[in-house]
Structure formats: structure tokens, C-alpha cells
Write a protein that holds these residues in place. Structure first.
Motif, PDB file in Angstrom:
ATOM      1  N   LYS A 160       0.868  -1.231  -0.012  1.00 25.28           N
ATOM      2  CA  LYS A 160      -0.069   0.012   0.042  1.00 25.28           C
ATOM      3  C   LYS A 160       1.097   1.409  -0.057  1.00 25.28           C
ATOM      4  O   LYS A 160       0.532   2.072  -0.928  1.00 25.28           O
ATOM      5  CB  LYS A 160      -0.996   0.064   1.336  1.00 25.28           C
ATOM      6  CG  LYS A 160      -1.935  -1.441   1.102  1.00 25.28           C
ATOM      7  CD  LYS A 160      -2.902  -1.120  -0.007  1.00 25.28           C
ATOM      8  CE  LYS A 160      -3.897  -2.397   0.104  1.00 25.28           C
ATOM      9  NZ  LYS A 160      -4.713  -2.141  -1.027  1.00 25.28           N
ATOM     10  N   MET A 161       2.120   1.372   0.985  1.00 22.35           N
ATOM     11  CA  MET A 161       2.615   2.600   1.106  1.00 22.35           C
ATOM     12  C   MET A 161       3.717   2.794  -0.054  1.00 22.35           C
ATOM     13  O   MET A 161       3.712   3.900  -0.549  1.00 22.35           O
ATOM     14  CB  MET A 161       3.339   2.479   2.537  1.00 22.35           C
ATOM     15  CG  MET A 161       2.239   2.578   3.426  1.00 22.35           C
ATOM     16  SD  MET A 161       2.840   2.713   5.122  1.00 22.35           S
ATOM     17  CE  MET A 161       3.958   4.253   5.103  1.00 22.35           C
ATOM     18  N   HIS A 162       4.260   1.724  -0.419  1.00 23.87           N
ATOM     19  CA  HIS A 162       5.256   1.830  -1.418  1.00 23.87           C
ATOM     20  C   HIS A 162       5.031   1.384  -2.795  1.00 23.87           C
ATOM     21  O   HIS A 162       5.580   1.176  -3.873  1.00 23.87           O
ATOM     22  CB  HIS A 162       6.442   0.742  -1.167  1.00 23.87           C
ATOM     23  CG  HIS A 162       7.278   1.222   0.251  1.00 23.87           C
ATOM     24  ND1 HIS A 162       8.348   1.832   0.080  1.00 23.87           N
ATOM     25  CD2 HIS A 162       6.982   1.014   1.535  1.00 23.87           C
ATOM     26  CE1 HIS A 162       8.685   2.245   1.355  1.00 23.87           C
ATOM     27  NE2 HIS A 162       8.085   1.554   2.160  1.00 23.87           N
ATOM     28  N   LYS A 163       3.326   1.079  -3.007  1.00 22.88           N
ATOM     29  CA  LYS A 163       2.824   0.852  -4.441  1.00 22.88           C
ATOM     30  C   LYS A 163       3.777  -0.100  -5.233  1.00 22.88           C
ATOM     31  O   LYS A 163       4.199   0.011  -6.146  1.00 22.88           O
ATOM     32  CB  LYS A 163       3.063   2.259  -5.117  1.00 22.88           C
ATOM     33  CG  LYS A 163       2.126   3.210  -4.426  1.00 22.88           C
ATOM     34  CD  LYS A 163       2.081   4.518  -5.336  1.00 22.88           C
ATOM     35  CE  LYS A 163       1.047   5.562  -4.641  1.00 22.88           C
ATOM     36  NZ  LYS A 163       1.043   6.989  -5.435  1.00 22.88           N
ATOM     37  N   LEU A 164       3.725  -1.248  -4.465  1.00 23.58           N
ATOM     38  CA  LEU A 164       4.581  -2.334  -5.087  1.00 23.58           C
ATOM     39  C   LEU A 164       3.854  -2.880  -6.387  1.00 23.58           C
ATOM     40  O   LEU A 164       4.476  -3.244  -7.400  1.00 23.58           O
ATOM     41  CB  LEU A 164       4.463  -3.610  -4.018  1.00 23.58           C
ATOM     42  CG  LEU A 164       5.099  -4.925  -4.559  1.00 23.58           C
ATOM     43  CD1 LEU A 164       6.680  -4.597  -4.584  1.00 23.58           C
ATOM     44  CD2 LEU A 164       4.949  -6.067  -3.525  1.00 23.58           C
ATOM     45  N   SER A 165       2.430  -2.760  -6.572  1.00 21.14           N
ATOM     46  CA  SER A 165       1.819  -3.599  -7.768  1.00 21.14           C
ATOM     47  C   SER A 165       2.371  -2.413  -8.757  1.00 21.14           C
ATOM     48  O   SER A 165       2.606  -2.956 -10.008  1.00 21.14           O
ATOM     49  CB  SER A 165       0.307  -3.546  -7.675  1.00 21.14           C
ATOM     50  OG  SER A 165      -0.085  -4.306  -6.622  1.00 21.14           O
ATOM     51  N   GLU A 166       2.117  -1.243  -8.811  1.00 24.68           N
ATOM     52  CA  GLU A 166       2.665  -0.214  -9.709  1.00 24.68           C
ATOM     53  C   GLU A 166       3.958  -0.435 -10.146  1.00 24.68           C
ATOM     54  O   GLU A 166       4.382  -0.355 -11.400  1.00 24.68           O
ATOM     55  CB  GLU A 166       2.233   0.963  -9.338  1.00 24.68           C
ATOM     56  CG  GLU A 166       1.189   1.582  -9.484  1.00 24.68           C
ATOM     57  CD  GLU A 166       0.882   3.148  -9.153  1.00 24.68           C
ATOM     58  OE1 GLU A 166       1.865   3.945  -9.261  1.00 24.68           O
ATOM     59  OE2 GLU A 166      -0.633   3.408  -9.050  1.00 24.68           O
TER      60      GLU A 166
END
Length: 232
Positions: A160-166
């Protein structure tokens, strides 16, 4: 409490711990931790896609702790590709956090197995040292709960915080920009949560078997020793 009931409670707690170890071991190796959809923002802006046309630019992504799969949709059909975290994505993702998740998940399996053996030892054996007895059972349950909480907190922060999926979706994509549309945690993540709660519930099974919590027991010993000191 009769010895038979204590054996039943310890066997139940040991069986639950062993089931958790097997479940987490299975969850560790599969790619069902996160599933979501990603929008090819560059392609959608080029053709000014709206409404139903926008669906042609929405792909899918799913991944675990070691590998995953993504389907890119840029208006010309889906392009499925697979990826692995080690060593491909280590320069893109927060590597230290991701490695910590893997380490604590492995530690959770190990401590669940250790807890299982000690529960069975207390049920059928004769504990003769502190760490072999109820205090040790409280200790292994606490360590297992701590590892489970760390896995959940670190992985949630990574997603969520590090936007892993993106970051995964934009890996080696020079001309296109992908944006996360939806993402949600999958079965493996919830398995870790359930197993953490099971280890927490084992604490109450130990208490139900008739053994006080370590801190309350230590307080009783302190007060009794203080009374003896006053007598002398």
C-alpha cells in the motif's frame, strides 16, 4: 484440572500449531498474496478512451513473495508475462522490506513447528525445565504471534505505502505508464492472519489448562519472597 483434560488441550493446541505450519508453508510458495487490475494510462490517453473502451486498457496482475504474473492490456489484446522477485525486481521494489517478509514468514513456520513439539512434549512427556514447561509454551506462542504480525504489517506497508503493484507493472516499460486500478489481498495473506490468531488463541488454551500467565506468576513470587524477607 485433571491430567486427561490437560493432555486434550495441549494436543489440540499442538495440532493447531502444526496445521498453521503446513498452511503457511503452502502459502509461502504460491502467488496468491495480491491480485489486482492495472490501467495502461498512456494507451488510454492516446485514444482518449472512456466508458467501455477503457476496459481494453485494463490488465491484471497477481503475485506472491517469489514470483507472479501480469497481463498487459494496451488496446491490442492481452500480453501475459511472468516475473520473479529474485533477482529481477530487487532494484525496483523495497528489497530490504520484501526480504524481511520472507524471513519472518519462514521464521513463523519454524516457530510453529517448535511450538507443536513442545505442546506434544507437555502433553505426553514430563517437562523438567522452564522452557520445556508452560513458560516455554507461552514464549513460543508469543514469538509466533510476533512473527505473524510483522509479516502482515511489513507486507501491507510494502503493497500500500510503497505501491508495489505499480512498480511491478511498470517494470521495464519505457514507453507506457501503468496505474493501479484495484488491488486486494488474496488467500495467502489471510492464511497468515488466521494462523497468527490461532497462535494467539493457543495462549488462552494454555491458561485454560490451569497455568497462569508468566507475568502474574512472577508477581506472586515477588510478593511471597518479600513477605519472607520481612519475617527475617
Amino acid at each position: 484440572m485433571p491430567k486427561l483434560q490437560k493432555k486434550v488441550l495441549f494436543c489440540l493446541a499442538g495440532t493447531l500449531s502444526f496445521a498453521c505450519a503446513l498452511a503457511i508453508a503452502a502459502a509461502l510458495g504460491i502467488q496468491l498474496w495480491v491480485r489486482g487490475t492495472v490501467l495502461c494510462k498512456t494507451g488510454a490517453l492516446l485514444v482518449n478512451a472512456t466508458g467501455d473502451e477503457l476496459q481494453k486498457f485494463i490488465g491484471e496482475i497477481q503475485y506472491g513473495l517469489f514470483y507472479g504474473q501480469r497481463v498487459k492490456q494496451c488496446g491490442l489484446g492481452g500480453r501475459p508475462t511472468t516475473f520473479s522477485f529474485f533477482p529481477d525486481l530487487l532494484n525496483v521494489i523495497p528489497a530490504s522490506m520484501h526480504v524481511s517478509v520472507v524471513i519472518f514468514t519462514t521464521a513463523l513456520i519454524v516457530f510453529a513447528l517448535v511450538g507443536t513439539s513442545f505442546f506434544m512434549f507437555n502433553a505426553f512427556g514430563k517437562p523438567y525445565e522452564t522452557l520445556h514447561g508452560p513458560v516455554g509454551l507461552y514464549l513460543w506462542c508469543f514469538i509466533s504471534c510476533s512473527c505473524g504480525c510483522l509479516v502482515l504489517i511489513l507486507f501491507s506497508s510494502e503493497v500500500k505505502m510503497h505501491k508495489l503493484s505499480e512498480k511491478i507493472a511498470n517494470y521495464k516499460e519505457g514507453g507506457f505508464l501503468f496505474k493501479t486500478q484495484t488491488e486486494h489481498f488474496e488467500n495467502s495473506f489471510w492464511i497468515v492472519l488466521v494462523c497468527t490468531l490461532v497462535h494467539f488463541s493457543n495462549v488462552f488454551l494454555i491458561r485454560l489448562a490451569g497455568f497462569d500467565f508468566p507475568f502474574s506468576k512472577s508477581k506472586e513470587l515477588d510478593t511471597s519472597s518479600g513477605a519472607i524477607d520481612l519475617m527475617y
